[in-house]
Scaffold this motif. Structure first.
Motif, short mmCIF file in Angstrom:
data_model
loop_
_atom_site.label_atom_id
_atom_site.label_comp_id
_atom_site.label_asym_id
_atom_site.label_seq_id
_atom_site.Cartn_x
_atom_site.Cartn_y
_atom_site.Cartn_z
N THR B 8 45.16 24.51 3.30
CA THR B 8 45.95 23.64 2.43
C THR B 8 45.51 23.68 0.97
O THR B 8 46.23 23.24 0.09
CB THR B 8 45.80 22.17 2.89
OG1 THR B 8 44.42 21.81 2.75
CG2 THR B 8 46.21 21.98 4.33
N GLY B 9 44.31 24.20 0.72
CA GLY B 9 43.76 24.13 -0.63
C GLY B 9 43.11 22.79 -0.91
O GLY B 9 42.66 22.53 -2.03
N ILE B 10 43.07 21.93 0.10
CA ILE B 10 42.46 20.61 -0.05
C ILE B 10 41.32 20.48 0.95
O ILE B 10 41.54 20.64 2.15
CB ILE B 10 43.50 19.50 0.24
CG1 ILE B 10 44.70 19.64 -0.71
CG2 ILE B 10 42.87 18.11 0.12
CD1 ILE B 10 45.88 18.78 -0.31
N PRO B 11 40.10 20.21 0.47
CA PRO B 11 39.03 19.99 1.44
C PRO B 11 39.36 18.78 2.31
O PRO B 11 39.78 17.74 1.81
CB PRO B 11 37.79 19.71 0.57
CG PRO B 11 38.19 19.84 -0.85
CD PRO B 11 39.66 20.03 -0.92
N GLY B 122 45.24 12.44 -6.53
CA GLY B 122 44.17 12.88 -5.64
C GLY B 122 44.10 14.39 -5.56
O GLY B 122 44.60 15.10 -6.42
N ARG B 123 43.49 14.84 -4.48
CA ARG B 123 43.26 16.28 -4.33
C ARG B 123 44.55 17.06 -4.11
O ARG B 123 44.54 18.29 -4.21
CB ARG B 123 42.27 16.51 -3.18
CG ARG B 123 40.90 15.91 -3.46
CD ARG B 123 39.91 16.08 -2.35
NE ARG B 123 38.69 15.34 -2.67
CZ ARG B 123 38.49 14.06 -2.38
NH1 ARG B 123 39.41 13.37 -1.72
NH2 ARG B 123 37.39 13.45 -2.75
N ASP B 124 45.63 16.38 -3.77
CA ASP B 124 46.92 17.06 -3.64
C ASP B 124 47.80 16.83 -4.87
O ASP B 124 48.97 17.21 -4.90
CB ASP B 124 47.66 16.59 -2.38
CG ASP B 124 47.95 15.09 -2.43
OD1 ASP B 124 47.49 14.40 -3.38
OD2 ASP B 124 48.65 14.61 -1.51
N GLY B 125 47.24 16.20 -5.90
CA GLY B 125 47.98 15.97 -7.14
C GLY B 125 48.94 14.79 -7.08
O GLY B 125 49.56 14.44 -8.10
N THR B 162 42.10 13.53 -10.55
CA THR B 162 42.80 14.19 -11.65
C THR B 162 43.82 13.25 -12.29
O THR B 162 44.11 12.17 -11.75
CB THR B 162 43.53 15.46 -11.14
OG1 THR B 162 44.03 16.21 -12.27
CG2 THR B 162 44.70 15.12 -10.24
N ARG B 165 49.94 15.62 -12.95
CA ARG B 165 50.70 16.50 -13.83
C ARG B 165 52.18 16.53 -13.44
O ARG B 165 53.03 16.83 -14.25
CB ARG B 165 50.12 17.90 -13.80
CG ARG B 165 48.79 17.96 -14.57
CD ARG B 165 48.23 19.36 -14.57
NE ARG B 165 49.22 20.36 -14.95
CZ ARG B 165 49.55 20.63 -16.22
NH1 ARG B 165 49.00 19.99 -17.20
NH2 ARG B 165 50.45 21.56 -16.48
N ASN B 166 52.45 16.24 -12.18
CA ASN B 166 53.85 16.21 -11.72
C ASN B 166 54.32 14.78 -11.62
O ASN B 166 53.60 13.91 -11.16
CB ASN B 166 53.97 16.84 -10.34
CG ASN B 166 54.01 18.35 -10.44
OD1 ASN B 166 53.96 18.90 -11.54
ND2 ASN B 166 54.09 18.99 -9.30
#
Lengths: 368, 167
Positions: B8-11, B122-125, B162, B165-166
């Motif tokens: 997933t790109g997320i720990p 969070g880690r998924d933006g 973070t 951004r979206n």
């Protein structure tokens, strides 16, 4: 009479620069030839901080490593010929004839040692619409944003989750583009998790087991249709999704640019983990043609840190063969480089490359 | 869908809870501390040299995950900009009675303004909460990586990572 030099390095990227620096440092004579108008290869578009250890200049942004290498070549007085594509290497009685074109004229140098550091070239994949303007290599997009400062598009779909796909996605975001999705046909992400995590935090979806089905558009990319894949990589009907993208970037691997090695008559071995057909080379990076060495992506596609180390190795070995180092001096230097190379090829991301590199050495020793 | 950074790109929670770069819950109570979300064995160790208190250890082989010694870590935060993977954060759980301070690396323009209220993710933006920008740090040593400190409701100290951004 042709001009004669001790050594010629072909390609002024990280591997070639490192090789030329090592030869010059040892007191050898070296001419570095590159087809581009500026040296540095792909280093000057690498705006991210590099991985590795302090010896690999980890934590330093790629373009700053490029500046450091160019300064070193200058200080050492390395002769650099730019805008000079090499088109042939021929064995002559008194050395290797390197033929190139410069300012529209054919020129040639005879060298005792030649190091091939031509680099790699991006792969492409075909799908309906893949020839439309707006579909490009990820490396191409990276050159546009980081070197020429031109945004290739505003809404990007990235194909491929290796480090190139992940890093270029991030840099496209930094340049002001939107990355609508990153699709990866394999069931897992190919590159480093930390690179993936950066774009996830920016809200980019990473879709594993997905591929591009087609690009929609008549004269340019207007939309992209993606589809999910089953475990046998077959599209699953009904999972299609349309993304309103204007740009598609392909980050589907690189192939070694081995043309000059084939011309020189080098033996090859097929190494899928390293990008395809690779010139067989020994611990000194010397090929089956005596006096011809390889370094960097041409010797197996990896990344800039390993390319620099291989360049150093080839440079030290060539300098030794030219009599600039004693056997003991060269041995000590080469051992240091090998230790750093081994470190870069450990762990879950390095093992396959380590094994493939070891296989090449075995082939060089006469194995299969 | 499979969990974890590889998919997933997320720990995942599991990856984070077994990560040697993250200190125990007790240490978070005691003051600011680094949070090293490095869960994959990659050849990389600048964090080890970055720490002036020798609180981060990678050792040999270079692919070892960084281990953070919570006793030695003072929460100075110099490691944040030295991680090429932008995987190091800093958390001050008890910033006030109700809020925590979270610091993260940020490499986008424009930089946020100190005092601004921003959407935090969070880690998924994805959006988690609003928060206030308390500090925006950038110096020569950080080499282009800005460190943003945001004040968030305390319960999100291990979630906010973070600025969204979206939208």
């Amino acid at each position: 009479m042709k001009r004669k030099v001790q050594s010629v390095v072909i390609g002024a990227g990280p591997a070639g620069l490192a090789a030329a620096i090592e030869i010059a440092k040892a007191g050898g004579q070296v001419v570095l030839i590159d087809e581009n108008s500026k040296p540095g290869g792909q280093l000057f578009k690498q705006i991210h901080k590099f991985f590795g250890s302090r010896e690999h200049r980890a934590g330093v942004r790629g373009y700053n490593i490029g500046i450091q290498l160019l300064e070193e070549t200058k200080e050492l007085g390395v002769e650099v010929l730019l805008d000079s594509p090499v088109y042939g290497i021929y064995k002559e009685e008194d050395g290797l004839l390197v033929s190139y074109v410069r300012e529209g004229k054919e020129e040639a140098i005879i060298a005792e040692k030649v190091i091939l550091a031509a680099g790699g070239m991006e792969n492409a994949i075909a799908f309906p619409g893949s020839t439309l303007p707006g579909v490009m290599g990820a490396g191409c997009a990276q050159t546009m944003i980081n070197v020429h400062r031109v945004l290739p598009g505003e809404k990007v779909v990235m194909v491929g989750s290796g480090n190139v796909g992940l890093i270029v996605s991030y840099q496209l975001l930094q340049a002001g583009a939107q990355v609508l999705a990153l699709v990866e046909a394999a069931p897992s992400i190919g590159g480093y998790g930390v690179h993936a995590a950066k774009i996830r935090r920016a809200g980019v979806p990473i879709k594993v087991s997905h591929t591009i089905k087609r690009v929609i558009g008549t004269t340019e990319v207007e939309a992209v249709e993606i589809v999910q894949l089953d475990e046998k990589f077959n599209p699953i009907p009904g999972t299609e999704e349309i993304l309103e993208a204007d740009t598609v970037c392909l980050a589907v691997g690189l192939s070694p640019m081995t043309e000059l090695a084939w011309l020189a008559g080098c033996n090859f071995t097929y190494e899928p983990a390293l990008g395809g057909h690779i010139p067989v080379h020994d611990e000194n990076m010397e090929t089956s043609v005596p006096g011809v060495y390889v370094a960097g992506d041409i010797a197996g596609v990896e990344e800039a840190s390993t390319a620099m180390e291989e360049g150093r190795l080839a440079g030290i070995a060539a300098a030794e063969a030219l009599g600039c180092y004693t056997e003991d001096e060269a041995k000590a230097l080469k051992q240091q480089v090998w230790a750093r190379l081994d470190a870069l090829r450990t762990g879950p991301f390095g093992q396959a490359r380590f094994d493939a590199k070891k296989h090449i050495l075995d082939v060089a020793k006469g194995g299969k | 869908m499979k969990e974890g950074v590889k998919y997933t790109g997320i720990p995942s929670r599991q990856e984070l809870s077994s990560c040697p770069g993250i200190v125990d819950t007790e240490r978070f109570e005691k003051g600011p501390v680094a949070v090293i979300e490095c869960v994959q064995e990659i050849p990389c160790n600048p964090c080890e040299d970055a720490c002036p208190f020798r609180a981060i250890r990678v050792g040999s082989p270079i692919t070892n995950l960084p281990t953070l010694d919570g006793e030695k870590c003072t929460g100075c935060g110099v490691c944040i900009t030295q991680c090429p993977g932008l995987a190091i954060f800093k958390v001050h759980k008890n910033y006030t009675d109700t809020t925590a301070l979270v610091e993260f690396p940020y490499e986008y323009f424009p930089s946020p303004e100190v005092g601004a209220e921003v959407d935090l993710g969070g880690r998924d933006g994805a959006f988690i909460t609003k928060g206030k920008v308390v500090k925006v740090q950038r110096n020569k040593k950080s080499d282009g990586t800005t460190v943003v400190a945001v004040e968030v409701p305390k319960e999100y100290f291990m979630d906010v990572r973070t600025i969204c951004r979206n939208k």
